[in-house]
Motif scaffolding. Structure first.
Motif, PDB file in Angstrom:
ATOM      1  N   SER A 227       7.191 -46.925  82.402  1.00 44.29           N
ATOM      2  CA  SER A 227       7.573 -46.824  81.545  1.00 44.29           C
ATOM      3  C   SER A 227       7.012 -45.820  80.310  1.00 44.29           C
ATOM      4  O   SER A 227       6.654 -46.632  78.779  1.00 44.29           O
ATOM      5  N   VAL A 228       6.546 -44.860  80.755  1.00 45.44           N
ATOM      6  CA  VAL A 228       5.864 -43.958  79.281  1.00 45.44           C
ATOM      7  C   VAL A 228       7.644 -42.962  79.437  1.00 45.44           C
ATOM      8  O   VAL A 228       7.452 -42.043  80.795  1.00 45.44           O
ATOM      9  N   LYS A 267       0.233 -46.563  79.934  1.00 38.57           N
ATOM     10  CA  LYS A 267       0.824 -47.427  80.472  1.00 38.57           C
ATOM     11  C   LYS A 267       0.534 -48.604  80.220  1.00 38.57           C
ATOM     12  O   LYS A 267      -0.469 -49.399  80.191  1.00 38.57           O
ATOM     13  N   GLU A 268       1.811 -49.651  79.246  1.00 40.65           N
ATOM     14  CA  GLU A 268       0.922 -51.141  79.264  1.00 40.65           C
ATOM     15  C   GLU A 268       2.198 -52.115  79.404  1.00 40.65           C
ATOM     16  O   GLU A 268       3.704 -51.592  79.869  1.00 40.65           O
ATOM     17  N   GLU A 269       2.207 -53.255  80.336  1.00 41.18           N
ATOM     18  CA  GLU A 269       3.168 -54.038  80.661  1.00 41.18           C
ATOM     19  C   GLU A 269       3.671 -54.511  79.611  1.00 41.18           C
ATOM     20  O   GLU A 269       4.155 -54.962  78.606  1.00 41.18           O
ATOM     21  N   GLY A 270       5.745 -54.095  79.585  1.00 41.52           N
ATOM     22  CA  GLY A 270       6.346 -54.801  78.897  1.00 41.52           C
ATOM     23  C   GLY A 270       6.063 -53.914  77.462  1.00 41.52           C
ATOM     24  O   GLY A 270       7.198 -54.055  76.156  1.00 41.52           O
ATOM     25  N   VAL A 271       5.824 -52.436  77.429  1.00 39.97           N
ATOM     26  CA  VAL A 271       6.204 -51.732  76.401  1.00 39.97           C
ATOM     27  C   VAL A 271       6.165 -50.264  76.541  1.00 39.97           C
ATOM     28  O   VAL A 271       5.784 -49.513  77.798  1.00 39.97           O
ATOM     29  N   VAL A 272       7.412 -49.993  75.771  1.00 39.10           N
ATOM     30  CA  VAL A 272       7.541 -48.635  76.262  1.00 39.10           C
ATOM     31  C   VAL A 272       6.919 -47.556  75.351  1.00 39.10           C
ATOM     32  O   VAL A 272       6.384 -47.673  73.950  1.00 39.10           O
TER      33      VAL A 272
END
Length: 367
Positions: A227-228, A267-272
């Motif tokens: 999600s990056v 990368k971070e869970e649930g964050v773009v």
């Protein structure tokens, strides 16, 4: 029996000394052979010429006695000097710090050359020892990093056998760990090739913007699954400004490692999150900025991020850092003559700056 063995030992040492003296005298005799011939040829020819031109008897004993006496004194002095020089060389072989009892200019030069060669020899040995120790440390860290994915795969298989995981999830998890193994293998192979960089270096002109787009496309799954999302910004005025002279393959290795780090720490869970590749111009140099929105690097760690095996606060906080990636990037940048630097702020992100040299067209065509 003890006395006999001691005496025998002393006798052998004395024999060695005698043999060495004989060797010195033999080498000296060979050295002065031509000098002796020329020295005595002159008075003999003078005597013969005087006898033939005058027909009178010639006195031989007195002048030849003087000539022989002068010759013996001269050769004795030369032998002593030659012997001292030989023994000084022998001591230099046994003790490299020995400066020698040298008087003549050529002997002093020989001593200086010997010391210089020995100094260079010690420096080369020290360099090899440092490189060997660094290679051992690298190999140890690499083996340790390889063990983790293998251990995780083993645990996944055990859970699968106990029916705690379904096959689809297990295969996906194993594929993730296998990707880590392949990445680690690629890293160590690249490090080995880097040691013989001259054999694998091919500078060429290429468009940096196109190269970045190609690298992003080849790593699109990494961006998507993390999600990056990447963004390329070209601030240069013309297309020529993005052309650089470098080794395309090694530059790609360096950028892929920088991207891998940027994604891993962003990368971070649930964050773009976004990664911006910004192309700019500084004088005659093309500059690439890789800007992420990750966790950042502690200010106290910034000065050491390029050191081998340094993981810093992020590595200690469980980000699976080996401390090899940025060191690898720095080594490549020095080999392909790029300038690599990092700026970062905690919770704000990190900016990696890569400065490429630009060359005029006539220089490029001559390569």
């Amino acid at each position: 029996m003890i006395k006999v063995s001691i005496n025998e030992s002393r006798a052998k040492k004395g024999l060695v000394v005698i043999l060495k003296e004989k060797d010195i005298f033999r080498m000296f005799a060979k050295r002065i052979c031509m000098d002796t011939i020329f020295y005595f040829t002159a008075p003999i020819l003078i005597t013969v010429f005087y006898k033939l031109s005058t027909g009178k008897p010639v006195e031989l004993l007195y002048p030849y006695s003087i000539a022989v006496t002068i010759y013996c004194i001269w050769m004795f002095a030369r032998y002593i000097s030659y012997r001292n020089f030989y023994h000084s060389l022998y001591k230099m072989e046994k003790n490299c710090a020995y400066k020698g009892q040298f008087m003549k200019e050529d002997e002093i030069r020989i001593n200086r050359a010997f010391n210089q060669v020995h100094k260079q020899y010690l420096q080369d040995i020290k360099k090899m020892e440092v490189e060997g120790e660094e290679n051992r440390r690298f190999l140890s860290a690499w083996i340790h990093s390889m063990k983790t994915p293998i251990t995780v795969q083993d645990l996944i298989i055990q859970r699968l056998n106990r029916e705690e995981l379904d096959e689809k999830t297990a295969i996906q998890d194993i594929m993730v760990e296998n990707t880590k193994l392949l990445s680690s293998l690629d890293m160590v192979l690249a490090m080995i090739r880097l040691q013989e960089f001259a054999k694998d270096y091919k500078p060429e002109e290429f468009d940096l913007e196109n190269e970045i787009n190609q690298i992003i496309n080849d790593n699109k799954r990494l961006f998507i699954y993390s999600s990056v999302f990447p963004k390329v910004v070209n601030e240069c005025n013309d297309s020529e400004s993005t052309k650089v002279l470098s080794d395309r393959k090694w530059n790609r290795h360096m950028l892929e490692q920088i991207i891998s780090n940027a994604v891993k720490y962003s990368k971070e869970e649930g964050v773009v999150k976004n990664i911006v590749f910004r192309l700019a111009k500084e004088g005659k140099k093309s500059v690439l900025y890789v800007e992420d929105e990750g966790i950042g690097i502690e200010e106290t760690d910034l000065a050491r991020v390029f050191e081998p095996f340094f993981t810093g606060e992020n590595g200690r906080n469980g980000r699976n850092s080996s401390g090899i990636g940025l060191y690898f990037c720095k080594e490549i940048s020095e080999h392909i003559q790029c300038e690599l630097s990092i700026e970062s702020k905690i919770s704000k992100g990190t900016i990696v700056k890569v400065v490429y040299l630009n060359y005029p067209s006539d220089v490029l065509n001559s390569l």
